[in-house]
Design a protein around this motif. Structure first.
Motif, PDB file in Angstrom:
ATOM      1  N   SER A  53       0.803  -1.221   0.000  1.00 34.17           N
ATOM      2  CA  SER A  53       0.000   0.000   0.000  1.00 34.17           C
ATOM      3  C   SER A  53       0.837   1.272   0.000  1.00 34.17           C
ATOM      4  CB  SER A  53      -0.919   0.038   1.224  1.00 34.17           C
ATOM      5  OG  SER A  53      -1.697  -1.113   1.255  1.00 34.17           O
TER       6      SER A  53
ATOM      7  N   SER B 122     -13.737  -5.357   4.824  1.00 32.38           N
ATOM      8  CA  SER B 122     -14.780  -6.332   4.477  1.00 32.38           C
ATOM      9  C   SER B 122     -15.825  -6.396   5.575  1.00 32.38           C
ATOM     10  CB  SER B 122     -14.173  -7.719   4.257  1.00 32.38           C
ATOM     11  OG  SER B 122     -13.172  -7.651   3.289  1.00 32.38           O
TER      12      SER B 122
ATOM     13  N   LEU C 254     -10.146   7.075  -0.512  1.00 33.17           N
ATOM     14  CA  LEU C 254      -9.183   6.140  -1.096  1.00 33.17           C
ATOM     15  C   LEU C 254      -7.905   6.200  -0.244  1.00 33.17           C
ATOM     16  CD1 LEU C 254      -9.706   6.851  -4.923  1.00 33.17           C
ATOM     17  CD2 LEU C 254     -11.242   5.800  -3.276  1.00 33.17           C
TER      18      LEU C 254
ATOM     19  N   GLY D 111     -11.057   2.516  -5.576  1.00 29.86           N
ATOM     20  CA  GLY D 111     -10.061   3.387  -6.212  1.00 29.86           C
ATOM     21  C   GLY D 111      -9.953   3.082  -7.696  1.00 29.86           C
TER      22      GLY D 111
ATOM     23  N   PRO E 108      -5.919  -4.222  -4.984  1.00 33.82           N
ATOM     24  CA  PRO E 108      -5.723  -5.549  -5.576  1.00 33.82           C
ATOM     25  C   PRO E 108      -6.588  -6.619  -4.907  1.00 33.82           C
ATOM     26  CG  PRO E 108      -3.872  -4.994  -4.151  1.00 33.82           C
ATOM     27  CD  PRO E 108      -4.812  -3.837  -4.087  1.00 33.82           C
TER      28      PRO E 108
ATOM     29  N   GLY F 164     -12.112  -9.342  -1.396  1.00 34.41           N
ATOM     30  CA  GLY F 164     -12.990  -8.567  -0.518  1.00 34.41           C
ATOM     31  C   GLY F 164     -14.453  -8.866  -0.797  1.00 34.41           C
TER      32      GLY F 164
END
Ligand code: HEM
Length: 356
Positions: A90, A208, A248, A313, A320, A325
């Motif tokens: 990230s 999630s 984001l 995003g 990714p 998720g």
């Protein structure tokens, strides 16, 4: 010449605009400010020059046209410390290392994972918290299942106690018990000492889990939807109204570029207000209402090619974990919705649910 900065609210010395963003929901404050100052807005947050983008069209410029210019992340201190100098996906700077990390995949033992999952779920439900000794527990449970299968000599010849001792069963069971007890003891101890803050924090930050909870909240408020729930449309609509990562992850400009006619210079932080964009009345009819039907035939996907819908995003740094998720949310919801009827306790009205 000076760069042409986007318009924005007046700044105070030193703090700039920080005072206008205090509170727990900066996406709401930013969305209100953008209504006054425009879809590309400039804010000074302390020392950090920041551009905030709040429309689909401008998000497309940032995430598509200028994707490479805006592909970096700022060097956030917490991320630097926790990830041992940005060794995660990230926050690692754009380049070979980041690319490699995104591609990384590992073979997995599905049986172990599924067992760990069901165990984790059970553990959480039983103890109300994560299992510190999950691996040991899974191993122990396997052994317990083995000795509890009813095929042991002690079960087949229950009256002949001496056989149970000679065969080693009694010893084996005692040993299992002596390993299991301290785990249960420590769980009970933890529970007694618990300051539930840490757990709440973990749950609150888990994207999630947050999505599942928002779906449940929306379904309780919209019971007619519950019946004809088309799972994917319901998840999409929930992520539109309640994106767990509303701004984001921040970007940082690495090459000068122009967005909406304004200059964005190297080092500028760029925030994309997905929350505002997902509710933009220009694209979304009756944007504040929960209407999963809108996703049944509008062809809008999670993958970031529709810049009016950005829960994950977009561009090179798009999430990714979309498939993972969505699958986790789907799995949890299938269990929750198909097996139980959900209502608020004490006959409380669905409208009384706090949706902020
Ligand atoms: C409902 C669930 C999720 C939501 C809403 C979500 C949302 C997001 C968003 C908005 C971003 C920032 C993208 C950008 O800067 O344009 C992001 C990045 C990221 N997400 Fe997710 N996410 C979810 C689940 C997951 C899962 C399950 C994983 C891993 C298994 C994951 C891993 C990541 C990573 C590694 C990044 C950083 C990517 C990079 O900087 O290159 N996410 N996510």
């Amino acid at each position: 010449a000076y760069p042409k900065l986007p318009p924005g609210p007046k700044t105070l010395p030193i703090i700039g605009n920080i005072h206008q963003l205090s509170g727990s929901q900066p996406h709401r404050a930013l969305t209100d400010l953008a209504k006054k100052h425009g879809q590309v807005m400039h804010l000074q947050r302390g020392e950090v020059s920041t551009v905030v983008i709040s429309s689909a069209q401008m998000a497309k410029e940032a995430l598509k046209t200028h994707d490479v210019a805006l592909v970096n992340r700022p060097r956030i201190l917490a991320a630097q410390t926790i990830t041992y100098n940005f060794q995660d996906v990230s926050f690692s700077p754009y380049g070979g290392y980041w690319r490699q990390m995104r591609k990384m995949s590992l073979p997995v033992n599905l049986t172990d994972l599924v067992f760990a999952l069901t165990n984790a779920v059970t553990c959480r439900s039983a103890f109300g918290s994560r299992c510190t000794y999950q691996d040991q527990l899974v191993q122990l449970i396997n052994e317990i299942i083995e000795v509890s299968s009813g095929f042991d000599i002690s079960d087949l010849v229950p009256s002949k106690k001496f056989l149970h001792i000679i065969s080693g069963t009694v010893f084996k069971i005692k040993k299992l018990q002596s390993k299991l007890d301290p785990i249960f003891e420590s769980k009970i101890q933890e529970h007694k000492e618990a300051d539930s803050g840490e757990d709440m924090f973990a749950a609150g930050t888990d994207t999630s889990a947050a999505t599942v909870l928002w779906v449940m909240a929306e379904l309780i408020r919209n019971p007619s939807v519950m019946e004809r729930a088309q799972a994917e449309a319901v998840i999409k609509e929930t992520l539109r109204l309640h994106p767990p990562v509303p701004l984001l992850l921040p970007r940082e400009c690495r090459e000068p570029c122009e967005t909406g006619g304004y200059d964005v210079s190297v080092g500028t932080r760029v925030l994309i207000d997905g929350w505002a964009i997902n509710r933009d009345p220009e694209f979304w009819e009756d944007p504040e209402s929960f209407k999963p039907e809108r996703f049944l035939d509008n062809g809008i996907e999670f993958v970031g090619s529709n810049f009016e819908y950005l829960p994950f995003g977009g561009g090179r740094r798009i999430c990714p974990g979309i498939a993972f998720g969505v699958a986790s949310v789907d799995l949890a919801l299938a269990q929750l919705v198909s097996h139980f009827d959900w209502k608020l306790p004490g006959g409380a009205k669905p409208e009384s649910l706090d949706m902020t």
